[in-house]
Design a protein around this motif. Structure first.
Motif, short mmCIF file in Angstrom:
data_model
loop_
_atom_site.label_atom_id
_atom_site.label_comp_id
_atom_site.label_asym_id
_atom_site.label_seq_id
_atom_site.Cartn_x
_atom_site.Cartn_y
_atom_site.Cartn_z
N LYS A 77 0.83 -1.19 0.00
CA LYS A 77 0.00 0.00 0.00
C LYS A 77 0.87 1.25 0.00
O LYS A 77 0.64 2.19 -0.79
CB LYS A 77 -0.89 -0.03 1.24
CG LYS A 77 -2.02 0.97 1.22
CD LYS A 77 -2.93 0.72 2.41
CE LYS A 77 -3.78 1.92 2.75
NZ LYS A 77 -4.46 1.73 4.05
N GLU A 78 1.89 1.26 0.87
CA GLU A 78 2.79 2.41 0.95
C GLU A 78 3.50 2.62 -0.39
O GLU A 78 3.60 3.74 -0.89
CB GLU A 78 3.84 2.20 2.04
CG GLU A 78 3.28 2.21 3.44
CD GLU A 78 4.24 1.61 4.47
OE1 GLU A 78 3.96 1.72 5.66
OE2 GLU A 78 5.26 1.00 4.07
N PHE A 79 3.97 1.51 -0.92
CA PHE A 79 4.70 1.60 -2.19
C PHE A 79 3.81 2.13 -3.30
O PHE A 79 4.16 3.09 -4.00
CB PHE A 79 5.27 0.23 -2.58
CG PHE A 79 5.92 0.21 -3.93
CD1 PHE A 79 7.20 0.69 -4.11
CD2 PHE A 79 5.23 -0.26 -5.05
CE1 PHE A 79 7.80 0.71 -5.36
CE2 PHE A 79 5.81 -0.25 -6.30
CZ PHE A 79 7.10 0.23 -6.45
N LEU A 80 2.64 1.52 -3.46
CA LEU A 80 1.78 1.89 -4.58
C LEU A 80 1.31 3.33 -4.50
O LEU A 80 1.29 4.04 -5.51
CB LEU A 80 0.58 0.94 -4.67
CG LEU A 80 0.91 -0.48 -5.12
CD1 LEU A 80 -0.32 -1.37 -5.09
CD2 LEU A 80 1.53 -0.47 -6.52
N LEU A 81 0.97 3.78 -3.29
CA LEU A 81 0.51 5.16 -3.16
C LEU A 81 1.65 6.13 -3.48
O LEU A 81 1.46 7.12 -4.20
CB LEU A 81 -0.03 5.41 -1.75
CG LEU A 81 -1.40 4.77 -1.45
CD1 LEU A 81 -1.78 4.94 0.02
CD2 LEU A 81 -2.48 5.39 -2.34
N ILE A 120 16.71 9.41 2.26
CA ILE A 120 16.49 8.64 3.49
C ILE A 120 17.04 9.41 4.69
O ILE A 120 16.56 9.24 5.81
CB ILE A 120 17.10 7.22 3.35
CG1 ILE A 120 16.36 6.27 4.28
CG2 ILE A 120 18.59 7.21 3.57
CD1 ILE A 120 14.92 6.04 3.90
N ALA A 121 17.99 10.30 4.43
CA ALA A 121 18.53 11.11 5.52
C ALA A 121 17.50 12.09 6.04
O ALA A 121 17.62 12.62 7.14
CB ALA A 121 19.77 11.87 5.04
N LEU A 122 16.46 12.31 5.24
CA LEU A 122 15.40 13.23 5.66
C LEU A 122 14.31 12.50 6.46
O LEU A 122 13.35 13.11 6.91
CB LEU A 122 14.77 13.90 4.44
CG LEU A 122 15.70 14.75 3.58
CD1 LEU A 122 14.95 15.21 2.32
CD2 LEU A 122 16.19 15.96 4.35
N MET A 123 14.49 11.17 6.61
CA MET A 123 13.46 10.35 7.28
C MET A 123 13.07 10.89 8.65
O MET A 123 11.87 10.96 8.95
CB MET A 123 13.96 8.91 7.35
CG MET A 123 12.91 7.89 7.72
SD MET A 123 11.53 7.87 6.56
CE MET A 123 10.27 7.15 7.59
N VAL A 139 5.71 9.24 1.64
CA VAL A 139 6.50 10.39 1.23
C VAL A 139 7.91 9.96 0.81
O VAL A 139 8.45 10.44 -0.20
CB VAL A 139 6.55 11.46 2.35
CG1 VAL A 139 7.51 12.58 1.99
CG2 VAL A 139 5.17 12.02 2.60
N VAL A 140 8.50 9.03 1.56
CA VAL A 140 9.84 8.55 1.19
C VAL A 140 9.81 7.88 -0.19
O VAL A 140 10.67 8.14 -1.04
CB VAL A 140 10.39 7.57 2.25
CG1 VAL A 140 11.68 6.93 1.75
CG2 VAL A 140 10.65 8.29 3.55
N ALA A 209 12.61 2.87 4.94
CA ALA A 209 11.76 3.71 5.79
C ALA A 209 11.12 2.89 6.90
O ALA A 209 11.01 3.35 8.04
CB ALA A 209 10.70 4.40 4.95
N GLU A 210 10.71 1.68 6.58
CA GLU A 210 10.08 0.82 7.59
C GLU A 210 11.09 0.31 8.61
O GLU A 210 10.78 0.16 9.79
CB GLU A 210 9.39 -0.37 6.91
CG GLU A 210 8.09 0.02 6.23
CD GLU A 210 7.52 -1.11 5.38
OE1 GLU A 210 6.39 -0.95 4.89
OE2 GLU A 210 8.22 -2.13 5.20
N VAL A 211 12.31 0.04 8.14
CA VAL A 211 13.37 -0.39 9.06
C VAL A 211 13.66 0.76 10.04
O VAL A 211 13.87 0.57 11.22
CB VAL A 211 14.65 -0.78 8.29
CG1 VAL A 211 15.84 -0.93 9.23
CG2 VAL A 211 14.43 -2.07 7.52
N PHE A 212 13.61 1.96 9.51
CA PHE A 212 13.95 3.16 10.27
C PHE A 212 12.97 3.37 11.43
O PHE A 212 13.37 3.67 12.54
CB PHE A 212 13.89 4.36 9.32
CG PHE A 212 14.77 5.49 9.73
CD1 PHE A 212 14.39 6.37 10.75
CD2 PHE A 212 15.98 5.69 9.10
CE1 PHE A 212 15.21 7.41 11.11
CE2 PHE A 212 16.81 6.73 9.48
CZ PHE A 212 16.42 7.60 10.48
#
Lengths: 269, 269
Positions: A77-81, A120-123, A139-140, A209-212
């Motif tokens: 879902k995150e990816f597709l959006l 990713i540094a902006l995470m 957003v990522v 992003a999910e690992v973060f």
């Protein structure tokens, strides 16, 4: 007689293809076998490396208890959006960036600066702004996937055959007609290449992003399994990501070839 | 057309006192490319302009097509002043420049579509022209699947399909190999006798000019002005075998002598 030659050639190519396939898969099998060997005979601490058989078992467990599907659907879902938003914004923006000098002049440097920033540094900022839920991940993905699209479509606009524009002008085409009949078709193969690159970047974005930070998704599964020393689950999750990535890339490649069918020189690979 | 000299047909294209200048970027001076050219082309007439390369004859043709602005003088088609590209003229360029993502049929109708014709209507027209240029069975081929000569025939059909008042040909066969060029000349000869178009062509090939034209205009080099206007009295319908005739060779050497004389004076090669 000519046909016979062609036939023989394709036959030879087929043989080579099969040979390469065997060669490639034997390396993979050898790798998996030695991995299993290192585990079974405890050459390396089994806790660290797991084994193919354990990974398969972990995969089955994850499917049975439903954790794979629920996390996969969150990541998807995150990816597709994010990917969808990247296309909706990146496609027209990239085209405008290449087509209008004024837009290129004004937004070009800004885009270049953004592109050079590791997203990713902006995470941490995205988490502050959008929370730990799926929005920050979307957003990522958006930020990761949008640049390959913008860059590719911008390049597409610069590769437009000026002779074709000359012809169109001679037939009295308006700027909009030139855009529709020449610029847009020129952009499609570039869009397809951009989509492939963007898919890779977007997939990477969602996992990292999910690992973060977060509490669901495949990336979270990897992070959680890793911190609790469930190496088999880590491998099993990574495998899911890899298979998804390959499937996505293959599908987009096929789609890209369809859009390239008018280009004769694009043969198999 | 046989007796074009006797019957005074209507003037289709009229150029009077045409001056085209351009800015030489190296010197910063305004240079004159075409200097006070007067030319009338009557209905159904085939007129060819020959001259040294770079003498400004292509610039002249581009001005008539409306692609190049002129500084002084007037261009009229059917007594209407030309101020830009329009559907009353159609240009065939040296390069076929077909839209590579369109099949033959839709390339032929490209000019019509730009002119606002409905696709279904245009499609009907396309089949007529496919027939005319003898590319039956190739409607659904992409340009890359055609030979150079076939591509150029599609280019020609694209222009003819617009049914222009004046057909402009800019060295239409220069990019083809010698054999294909000869064949294409014959085809154009037949085609013109079939459709009876008013044609203005620019070429380097003197034999091509004599074979196809009712009149051959010789341009002086830099700036271009009319050196000579030679009527080709060979009767129509013509066959390519007239190239062997005494009359044909006489005309060729007459034209050649004028061009050579001008080149020596101007030192313009």
């Amino acid at each position: 007689m000519r046909k016979v030659t062609v036939f023989q050639k394709s036959n030879k190519a087929k043989k080579e293809q099969i040979f390469n396939l065997l060669l490639g898969s034997s390396v993979i099998i050898l790798f998996l076998a030695s991995w299993e060997f290192l585990f079974q005979f405890k050459v390396v601490n089994p806790l660290f490396i797991s084994a193919p058989s354990r990974v398969v078992l972990a995969e089955i467990t994850m499917i049975k208890d439903g954790s794979l599907l629920s996390n996969l659907s969150v990541s998807a879902k995150e990816f597709l959006l994010g990917y969808g938003a990247a296309i909706i914004i990146g496609f027209p923006f990239g085209i405008m960036l290449g087509w209008f000098k004024l837009i290129r002049g004004s937004f070009g440097p800004f885009i270049a600066a953004l592109q050079a920033t590791p997203r990713i540094a902006l995470m941490p900022l995205f988490i502050i702004w959008f929370g730990l839920g799926i929005t920050s991940k979307i957003v990522v993905v958006l930020m990761s996937a949008i640049f390959p699209l913008i860059v590719n479509l911008r390049v597409a606009m610069t590769t437009i055959d000026s002779d074709l524009i000359h012809v169109a002008r001679a037939y009295g085409a308006s700027r909009w007609q030139i855009f529709r009949s020449i610029a847009f078709p020129t952009s499609l193969p570039f869009l397809m290449t951009g989509l492939r690159l963007a898919a890779g970047r977007g997939l990477l974005g969602v996992i990292v992003a999910e690992v973060f930070g977060g509490a669901e998704g495949i990336g979270y599964m990897i992070q959680y399994a890793g911190s609790t020393f469930q190496t088999d689950k880590v491998f099993a999750s990574v495998l899911v990501v890899a298979v998804t990535g390959i499937t996505l890339d293959f599908t987009l490649d096929r789609l890209g070839r369809y859009f390239d069918r008018w280009r004769g020189e694009v043969a198999v690979h | 057309m046989n007796d074009a000299g006797n019957i005074k047909r209507m003037v289709k294209l009229s150029v009077s006192d045409l001056v085209i200048g351009y800015l030489d970027k190296q010197t910063g001076h305004t240079m004159v490319a075409v200097d006070k050219v007067n030319l009338d082309v009557r209905e159904g007439e085939f007129v060819t302009i020959v001259g040294l390369s770079g003498c400004g004859k292509s610039t002249f043709l581009n001005a008539i097509a409306g692609l190049v602005k002129h500084q002084y003088g007037e261009i009229r088609v059917n007594d209407r002043i030309v101020n830009g590209p329009g559907s009353d003229r159609a240009m065939v360029f040296q390069k076929a420049s077909l839209l590579p993502w369109r099949k033959v049929g839709r390339n032929i109708t490209y000019g019509l579509e730009l002119g606002g014709m409905k696709p279904t209507e245009a499609k009907e027209k396309a089949s007529y022209y496919v027939n005319l240029i003898r590319l039956n069975g190739f409607e659904n081929h992409y340009p890359y699947q055609l030979s150079g000569g076939m591509q150029q025939r599609v280019n020609l059909a694209r222009a003819l399909a617009c049914d222009p008042e004046v057909l402009l040909l800019d060295e239409p066969f220069a990019a083809l190999d010698a054999i294909t060029r000869e064949l294409m000349q014959n085809e154009l000869l037949e085609l013109c006798e079939k459709v009876g178009k008013t044609v203005l062509m620019v070429t380097h090939q003197i034999d091509e000019a004599v074979l196809l034209s009712d009149r051959v205009i010789i341009f002086a080099a830099r700036p271009a002005y009319v050196l000579a206007d030679i009527t080709i009295p060979i009767s129509r319908p013509r066959k390519s075998c007239i190239k062997d005739s005494e009359e044909f060779r006489g005309l060729m050497s007459q034209i050649w002598a004028i061009i050579e004389g001008n080149a020596n004076i101007g030192g313009g090669i």
